[in-house]
Design a protein around this motif. Structure first.
Motif, PDB file in Angstrom:
ATOM      1  N   GLN A  98      -3.055  -4.388 -14.314  1.00  0.00           N
ATOM      2  CA  GLN A  98      -2.799  -5.800 -14.589  1.00  0.00           C
ATOM      3  C   GLN A  98      -1.397  -5.940 -15.191  1.00  0.00           C
ATOM      4  N   ALA A  99      -1.004  -7.168 -15.466  1.00  0.00           N
ATOM      5  CA  ALA A  99       0.317  -7.425 -16.055  1.00  0.00           C
ATOM      6  C   ALA A  99       0.461  -6.783 -17.431  1.00  0.00           C
ATOM      7  N   GLY A 100      -0.667  -6.466 -18.080  1.00  0.00           N
ATOM      8  CA  GLY A 100      -0.638  -5.837 -19.403  1.00  0.00           C
ATOM      9  C   GLY A 100      -0.275  -4.365 -19.387  1.00  0.00           C
ATOM     10  N   GLY A 101      -0.098  -3.782 -18.197  1.00  0.00           N
ATOM     11  CA  GLY A 101       0.301  -2.375 -18.093  1.00  0.00           C
ATOM     12  C   GLY A 101      -0.881  -1.422 -18.114  1.00  0.00           C
ATOM     13  N   GLY A 102      -0.571  -0.129 -18.226  1.00  0.00           N
ATOM     14  CA  GLY A 102      -1.615   0.896 -18.259  1.00  0.00           C
ATOM     15  C   GLY A 102      -1.234   2.119 -17.452  1.00  0.00           C
ATOM     16  N   TYR A 103      -2.172   3.065 -17.373  1.00  0.00           N
ATOM     17  CA  TYR A 103      -1.926   4.314 -16.648  1.00  0.00           C
ATOM     18  C   TYR A 103      -2.080   4.135 -15.142  1.00  0.00           C
ATOM     19  N   VAL A 104      -1.246   4.865 -14.402  1.00  0.00           N
ATOM     20  CA  VAL A 104      -1.245   4.842 -12.936  1.00  0.00           C
ATOM     21  C   VAL A 104      -1.065   6.274 -12.434  1.00  0.00           C
ATOM     22  N   ASP A 105      -1.831   6.655 -11.421  1.00  0.00           N
ATOM     23  CA  ASP A 105      -1.565   7.907 -10.710  1.00  0.00           C
ATOM     24  C   ASP A 105      -0.722   7.595  -9.486  1.00  0.00           C
ATOM     25  N   VAL A 106       0.285   8.426  -9.252  1.00  0.00           N
ATOM     26  CA  VAL A 106       1.196   8.208  -8.124  1.00  0.00           C
ATOM     27  C   VAL A 106       1.163   9.424  -7.201  1.00  0.00           C
ATOM     28  N   LEU A 107       1.306   9.168  -5.928  1.00  0.00           N
ATOM     29  CA  LEU A 107       1.316  10.235  -4.927  1.00  0.00           C
ATOM     30  C   LEU A 107       2.588  10.107  -4.105  1.00  0.00           C
ATOM     31  N   ALA A 108       3.471  11.097  -4.225  1.00  0.00           N
ATOM     32  CA  ALA A 108       4.719  11.100  -3.454  1.00  0.00           C
ATOM     33  C   ALA A 108       4.428  11.517  -2.013  1.00  0.00           C
ATOM     34  N   SER A 166       0.836  -1.221   0.000  1.00  0.00           N
ATOM     35  CA  SER A 166       0.000   0.000   0.000  1.00  0.00           C
ATOM     36  C   SER A 166       0.862   1.260   0.000  1.00  0.00           C
ATOM     37  N   PHE A 167       1.777   1.356   0.960  1.00  0.00           N
ATOM     38  CA  PHE A 167       2.799   2.406   0.935  1.00  0.00           C
ATOM     39  C   PHE A 167       4.119   1.738   0.549  1.00  0.00           C
ATOM     40  N   TYR A 168       4.778   2.295  -0.465  1.00  0.00           N
ATOM     41  CA  TYR A 168       6.007   1.698  -0.986  1.00  0.00           C
ATOM     42  C   TYR A 168       7.173   2.681  -0.863  1.00  0.00           C
ATOM     43  N   THR A 169       8.400   2.150  -0.734  1.00  0.00           N
ATOM     44  CA  THR A 169       9.568   3.041  -0.715  1.00  0.00           C
ATOM     45  C   THR A 169       9.725   3.694  -2.081  1.00  0.00           C
ATOM     46  N   ASP A 170      10.280   4.913  -2.094  1.00  0.00           N
ATOM     47  CA  ASP A 170      10.408   5.619  -3.375  1.00  0.00           C
ATOM     48  C   ASP A 170      11.493   5.029  -4.276  1.00  0.00           C
ATOM     49  N   SER A 171      12.201   4.012  -3.781  1.00  0.00           N
ATOM     50  CA  SER A 171      13.169   3.291  -4.620  1.00  0.00           C
ATOM     51  C   SER A 171      12.553   2.033  -5.237  1.00  0.00           C
ATOM     52  N   SER A 172      11.265   1.812  -4.977  1.00  0.00           N
ATOM     53  CA  SER A 172      10.558   0.666  -5.572  1.00  0.00           C
ATOM     54  C   SER A 172      10.217   0.947  -7.033  1.00  0.00           C
ATOM     55  N   SER A 173      10.108  -0.115  -7.805  1.00  0.00           N
ATOM     56  CA  SER A 173       9.604  -0.003  -9.177  1.00  0.00           C
ATOM     57  C   SER A 173       8.146   0.457  -9.132  1.00  0.00           C
ATOM     58  N   ILE A 174       7.854   1.575  -9.782  1.00  0.00           N
ATOM     59  CA  ILE A 174       6.479   2.103  -9.781  1.00  0.00           C
ATOM     60  C   ILE A 174       5.521   1.094 -10.404  1.00  0.00           C
ATOM     61  N   CYS A 175       5.910   0.546 -11.550  1.00  0.00           N
ATOM     62  CA  CYS A 175       4.994  -0.322 -12.295  1.00  0.00           C
ATOM     63  C   CYS A 175       4.766  -1.656 -11.590  1.00  0.00           C
ATOM     64  N   SER A 223       8.262   7.880   0.435  1.00  0.00           N
ATOM     65  CA  SER A 223       7.378   6.764   0.095  1.00  0.00           C
ATOM     66  C   SER A 223       6.403   7.227  -0.989  1.00  0.00           C
ATOM     67  N   PHE A 224       5.570   6.312  -1.446  1.00  0.00           N
ATOM     68  CA  PHE A 224       4.537   6.701  -2.411  1.00  0.00           C
ATOM     69  C   PHE A 224       3.388   5.712  -2.376  1.00  0.00           C
ATOM     70  N   ARG A 225       2.263   6.149  -2.940  1.00  0.00           N
ATOM     71  CA  ARG A 225       1.106   5.283  -3.143  1.00  0.00           C
ATOM     72  C   ARG A 225       0.733   5.306  -4.619  1.00  0.00           C
ATOM     73  N   VAL A 226       0.026   4.282  -5.051  1.00  0.00           N
ATOM     74  CA  VAL A 226      -0.425   4.190  -6.445  1.00  0.00           C
ATOM     75  C   VAL A 226      -1.947   4.112  -6.476  1.00  0.00           C
ATOM     76  N   PHE A 227      -2.530   4.683  -7.529  1.00  0.00           N
ATOM     77  CA  PHE A 227      -3.985   4.734  -7.648  1.00  0.00           C
ATOM     78  C   PHE A 227      -4.409   4.360  -9.060  1.00  0.00           C
ATOM     79  N   ALA A 228      -5.535   3.682  -9.140  1.00  0.00           N
ATOM     80  CA  ALA A 228      -6.076   3.277 -10.437  1.00  0.00           C
ATOM     81  C   ALA A 228      -6.557   4.500 -11.211  1.00  0.00           C
TER      82      ALA A 228
END
Length: 202
Positions: A157-167, A138-147, A194-199
Motif C-alpha cells: 500500500q502507499a504506507g510502504g512495507g517489505y517487498v520481494d523482488v525477482l531480477a 507485472s514485469f517492469y524495467t530494471d530502471s523503474s522505481s521498485i517501491c 526486468s523484474f517482478r515484485v511479490f508480496a
C-alpha cells in the motif's frame, strides 16, 4: 525441494524454528540433492540456525555426486549418483528510498540474482514519475522505481512495507497501465533487464 518449486518466486523459503531435530534428510555438502530438506540444508550450510529464517535456493542441474558431512549439528548423507541439486543463500534485508531501482540494488545476472528483501518507505506513490518512473505492468524495467512498481502491482500500500523482488532478463516491450493510482509507461526494446515484485507475508 522437489515438487515445491512452482512459479517465479519459488526460490525463497521462510524456515520455521526447531528444524534441528526434525526428520528431514539432507544429502550433500554445499550442493544438496533436491530430495533434501531445504531448511535443514540451510542449517547445515550455516545460513540459519535453529531459530529459522529466510533462505534463497538456486537449482543446479545434474550434479555428479553428493558428499556427506556433519556441520552445525546436522548430519548429511552421501549419494554417489548424479542428480539435480540446489544451493542455499542467505537473504539480506535492505531499506531503500522511493527512487531505488533494480539496476542499483540487484541487476539481473545469469543464471540467477540473489536479491535482498526490500523495505519501502511510506508515500512513494506521490513521487513524480520523472524521478521515480514505473515502466511496465507485472514485469517492469530494471530502471523503474521498485517501491512505486510495488504499489502499482498492488503488492504494498502507499504506507510502504517489505517487498520481494525477482531480477529477470530483458523483455521486448512493456505496456503502461493505470493501476492503484499510478500510471506506468510503455516502452519497446529498452536497455537492461526486468523484474517482478511479490508480496511478503510476515
Amino acid at each position: 525441494m522437489r515438487d515445491k518449486c512452482k512459479g517465479a518466486a519459488c526460490n525463497r523459503f521462510n524456515c520455521p524454528a526447531n528444524c534441528q531435530n526434525k526428520k528431514g534428510k539432507v544429502w550433500g555438502t554445499l550442493f544438496y540433492d533436491v530430495q533434501s530438506s531445504i531448511c535443514r540444508a540451510a542449517m547445515h550450510y550455516g545460513i540459519i540456525n535453529n531459530n529459522g529464517g529466510l533462505v534463497d535456493t538456486t537449482r543446479k542441474d545434474k550434479f555428479p555426486f553428493f558428499v556427506k558431512a556433519t556441520k552445525n549439528g546436522i548430519e548429511s548423507f552421501s549419494k554417489y549418483k548424479a542428480g539435480n541439486a540446489f544451493v542455499v543463500a542467505k537473504v539480506e534485508r535492505q531499506s531503500v528510498d522511493c527512487y531505488a531501482t533494480m539496476v542499483e540494488i540487484c541487476p539481473f545476472k545469469k543464471p540467477y540474482s540473489n536479491c535482498p528483501r526490500v523495505f519501502c518507505p511510506a508515500n512513494c506513490k506521490n513521487e513524480p514519475s520523472y524521478w521515480a518512473p514505473v515502466v511496465g505492468n507485472s514485469f517492469y524495467t530494471d530502471s523503474s522505481s521498485i517501491c512505486r512498481a510495488a504499489i502499482h502491482a498492488g503488492v504494498i500500500q502507499a504506507g510502504g512495507g517489505y517487498v520481494d523482488v525477482l531480477a529477470l532478463d530483458k523483455k521486448k516491450s512493456y505496456v503502461g497501465v493505470l493501476k492503484n493510482g499510478i500510471q506506468s509507461e510503455s516502452k519497446s526494446n529498452p536497455e537492461g533487464g526486468s523484474f517482478r515484485v511479490f508480496a511478503v507475508r510476515e
